[in-house]
Design a protein around this motif. Structure first.
Motif, PDB file in Angstrom:
ATOM      1  N   ALA A   8      26.673 -30.225 -31.257  1.00  0.00           N
ATOM      2  CA  ALA A   8      27.206 -29.159 -30.721  1.00  0.00           C
ATOM      3  C   ALA A   8      27.145 -28.233 -31.455  1.00  0.00           C
ATOM      4  CB  ALA A   8      28.207 -29.896 -29.949  1.00  0.00           C
ATOM      5  N   ARG A   9      27.327 -27.040 -31.035  1.00  0.00           N
ATOM      6  CA  ARG A   9      27.491 -25.688 -32.084  1.00  0.00           C
ATOM      7  C   ARG A   9      28.038 -24.877 -31.111  1.00  0.00           C
ATOM      8  NH1 ARG A   9      24.182 -24.678 -36.476  1.00  0.00           N
ATOM      9  NH2 ARG A   9      22.467 -25.871 -37.003  1.00  0.00           N
ATOM     10  N   LEU A  10      28.793 -24.140 -31.959  1.00  0.00           N
ATOM     11  CA  LEU A  10      30.271 -23.671 -31.799  1.00  0.00           C
ATOM     12  C   LEU A  10      30.050 -22.522 -30.729  1.00  0.00           C
ATOM     13  CD1 LEU A  10      32.300 -22.973 -35.348  1.00  0.00           C
ATOM     14  CD2 LEU A  10      32.627 -24.569 -33.668  1.00  0.00           C
ATOM     15  N   PRO A  11      30.949 -22.407 -30.047  1.00  0.00           N
ATOM     16  CA  PRO A  11      31.028 -21.787 -28.466  1.00  0.00           C
ATOM     17  C   PRO A  11      30.748 -20.494 -28.744  1.00  0.00           C
ATOM     18  CG  PRO A  11      32.903 -23.375 -28.396  1.00  0.00           C
ATOM     19  CD  PRO A  11      32.351 -22.880 -29.874  1.00  0.00           C
ATOM     20  N   ARG A  12      30.553 -19.854 -30.444  1.00  0.00           N
ATOM     21  CA  ARG A  12      30.062 -18.375 -30.314  1.00  0.00           C
ATOM     22  C   ARG A  12      28.590 -18.365 -30.342  1.00  0.00           C
ATOM     23  NH1 ARG A  12      32.296 -18.872 -36.540  1.00  0.00           N
ATOM     24  NH2 ARG A  12      29.998 -20.073 -37.257  1.00  0.00           N
ATOM     25  N   TYR A  13      28.199 -19.031 -30.865  1.00  0.00           N
ATOM     26  CA  TYR A  13      26.700 -19.278 -30.451  1.00  0.00           C
ATOM     27  C   TYR A  13      25.835 -18.827 -28.842  1.00  0.00           C
ATOM     28  CZ  TYR A  13      26.164 -20.133 -35.611  1.00  0.00           C
ATOM     29  OH  TYR A  13      26.744 -20.131 -36.857  1.00  0.00           O
ATOM     30  N   GLN A  14      26.776 -19.053 -27.871  1.00  0.00           N
ATOM     31  CA  GLN A  14      26.541 -19.462 -26.477  1.00  0.00           C
ATOM     32  C   GLN A  14      25.226 -17.681 -26.398  1.00  0.00           C
ATOM     33  OE1 GLN A  14      26.427 -21.663 -24.509  1.00  0.00           O
ATOM     34  NE2 GLN A  14      25.741 -19.770 -23.166  1.00  0.00           N
ATOM     35  N   GLY A  15      25.935 -16.568 -26.587  1.00  0.00           N
ATOM     36  CA  GLY A  15      25.257 -15.332 -26.645  1.00  0.00           C
ATOM     37  C   GLY A  15      24.542 -15.661 -27.500  1.00  0.00           C
ATOM     38  N   ALA A  16      23.941 -15.596 -27.908  1.00  0.00           N
ATOM     39  CA  ALA A  16      22.392 -15.745 -28.581  1.00  0.00           C
ATOM     40  C   ALA A  16      21.620 -16.671 -28.007  1.00  0.00           C
ATOM     41  CB  ALA A  16      23.170 -15.803 -30.465  1.00  0.00           C
ATOM     42  N   ARG A  17      22.150 -17.627 -27.752  1.00  0.00           N
ATOM     43  CA  ARG A  17      21.553 -18.580 -26.898  1.00  0.00           C
ATOM     44  C   ARG A  17      20.417 -18.153 -26.067  1.00  0.00           C
ATOM     45  NH1 ARG A  17      24.350 -22.839 -28.835  1.00  0.00           N
ATOM     46  NH2 ARG A  17      26.322 -22.815 -26.929  1.00  0.00           N
ATOM     47  N   GLU A  18      21.364 -17.988 -25.256  1.00  0.00           N
ATOM     48  CA  GLU A  18      21.123 -16.668 -24.399  1.00  0.00           C
ATOM     49  C   GLU A  18      20.164 -15.681 -24.219  1.00  0.00           C
ATOM     50  OE1 GLU A  18      25.053 -15.411 -22.266  1.00  0.00           O
ATOM     51  OE2 GLU A  18      25.788 -17.837 -21.685  1.00  0.00           O
ATOM     52  N   THR A  19      20.721 -14.989 -25.126  1.00  0.00           N
ATOM     53  CA  THR A  19      19.600 -13.197 -25.302  1.00  0.00           C
ATOM     54  C   THR A  19      18.254 -13.989 -25.709  1.00  0.00           C
ATOM     55  OG1 THR A  19      21.138 -12.310 -26.158  1.00  0.00           O
ATOM     56  CG2 THR A  19      19.715 -12.161 -27.069  1.00  0.00           C
ATOM     57  N   LEU A  20      18.007 -14.989 -26.347  1.00  0.00           N
ATOM     58  CA  LEU A  20      17.321 -15.860 -26.518  1.00  0.00           C
ATOM     59  C   LEU A  20      16.300 -16.476 -25.707  1.00  0.00           C
ATOM     60  CD1 LEU A  20      18.262 -16.977 -30.169  1.00  0.00           C
ATOM     61  CD2 LEU A  20      16.190 -15.264 -30.407  1.00  0.00           C
ATOM     62  N   ALA A  21      17.457 -17.409 -24.801  1.00  0.00           N
ATOM     63  CA  ALA A  21      16.720 -17.912 -23.720  1.00  0.00           C
ATOM     64  C   ALA A  21      16.281 -17.030 -22.776  1.00  0.00           C
ATOM     65  CB  ALA A  21      17.613 -18.424 -23.180  1.00  0.00           C
ATOM     66  N   ALA A  22      16.648 -15.417 -22.925  1.00  0.00           N
ATOM     67  CA  ALA A  22      16.239 -14.215 -22.276  1.00  0.00           C
ATOM     68  C   ALA A  22      14.746 -13.653 -22.703  1.00  0.00           C
ATOM     69  CB  ALA A  22      17.640 -13.401 -21.768  1.00  0.00           C
ATOM     70  N   MET A  23      14.663 -13.914 -23.956  1.00  0.00           N
ATOM     71  CA  MET A  23      13.826 -13.558 -24.586  1.00  0.00           C
ATOM     72  C   MET A  23      12.729 -13.579 -24.383  1.00  0.00           C
ATOM     73  SD  MET A  23      14.953 -11.719 -27.512  1.00  0.00           S
ATOM     74  CE  MET A  23      14.083 -11.398 -28.426  1.00  0.00           C
ATOM     75  N   ILE A  24      12.569 -15.277 -24.474  1.00  0.00           N
ATOM     76  CA  ILE A  24      11.551 -16.333 -24.136  1.00  0.00           C
ATOM     77  C   ILE A  24      11.004 -16.182 -22.990  1.00  0.00           C
ATOM     78  CG2 ILE A  24      10.744 -19.025 -24.483  1.00  0.00           C
ATOM     79  CD1 ILE A  24      13.269 -18.761 -26.965  1.00  0.00           C
ATOM     80  N   LEU A  25      11.784 -16.511 -22.096  1.00  0.00           N
ATOM     81  CA  LEU A  25      11.527 -16.312 -20.459  1.00  0.00           C
ATOM     82  C   LEU A  25      10.660 -15.317 -20.208  1.00  0.00           C
ATOM     83  CD1 LEU A  25      13.240 -19.307 -19.630  1.00  0.00           C
ATOM     84  CD2 LEU A  25      11.493 -19.690 -20.580  1.00  0.00           C
ATOM     85  N   SER A  26      11.123 -13.662 -20.361  1.00  0.00           N
ATOM     86  CA  SER A  26      11.225 -12.913 -20.096  1.00  0.00           C
ATOM     87  C   SER A  26       9.317 -12.519 -19.352  1.00  0.00           C
ATOM     88  CB  SER A  26      11.682 -11.336 -20.645  1.00  0.00           C
ATOM     89  OG  SER A  26      11.177 -10.333 -19.837  1.00  0.00           O
ATOM     90  N   GLU A  27       9.130 -12.525 -18.467  1.00  0.00           N
ATOM     91  CA  GLU A  27       7.504 -11.737 -17.720  1.00  0.00           C
ATOM     92  C   GLU A  27       7.416 -10.858 -18.690  1.00  0.00           C
ATOM     93  OE1 GLU A  27       6.503 -12.198 -14.072  1.00  0.00           O
ATOM     94  OE2 GLU A  27       7.967 -13.827 -13.079  1.00  0.00           O
ATOM     95  N   SER A  28       8.602  -9.703 -19.483  1.00  0.00           N
ATOM     96  CA  SER A  28       7.999  -8.926 -19.911  1.00  0.00           C
ATOM     97  C   SER A  28       7.516  -8.376 -20.818  1.00  0.00           C
ATOM     98  CB  SER A  28       8.969  -7.334 -20.548  1.00  0.00           C
ATOM     99  OG  SER A  28      10.410  -8.374 -20.944  1.00  0.00           O
TER     100      SER A  28
END
Length: 130
Positions: A8-28
């Motif tokens: 488990a990581r500190l909640p401050r990383y939540q935004g980074a996780r979300e951004t990376l996930a969106a970048m990886i899964l983006s059809e662009s």
């Protein structure tokens, strides 16, 4: 041995996780390089957390033709996810790799099996060759 990402990581990383996930899964991302995708998966794996595992599982479970550049190995994206899950080394990542051994792609199944064998060797859990 190498240190593993905490479960488990500190909640401050939540935004980074979300951004990376969106970048990886983006059809662009169509046509983007394998190395760029691997770097994004590695970054996601280094942050850790259940949300990261969910994204990496999605890469293992779905055929996303647009994630693989033309002429590239269609297994490459799943293998990126396998490497990131192995790096995480958590029980949930281990479960994702075990489930990955039953996936559609022979290359991904093989990568999951090899990652699991290496993790078990590193943990001293093998009793024979592996």
């Amino acid at each position: 041995g190498r240190s593993r990402a905490p479960t488990a990581r500190l909640p401050r990383y939540q935004g980074a996780r979300e951004t990376l996930a969106a970048m990886i899964l983006s059809e662009s991302r169509e046509g983007k390089s394998f190395y760029e995708t691997r770097a994004l998966c590695d970054a996601l794996g280094s942050i850790g957390g259940d949300e990261a595992i969910l994204t990496l599982e999605e890469l293992l479970n779905k055929r996303r033709r647009w994630l693989s550049p033309p002429g590239s190995d269609r297994d490459a994206i799943g293998i990126c996810a396998v490497l990131a899950l192995k790096r995480m080394g958590t029980p949930r990542a281990l479960a994702a790799l075990e489930a990955g051994q039953a996936r559609w792609s022979k290359g991904v199944r093989t990568a999951c099996a090899k990652a699991l064998a290496a993790m078990r060797r590193e943990a001293g859990l093998t009793t024979g060759p592996g």
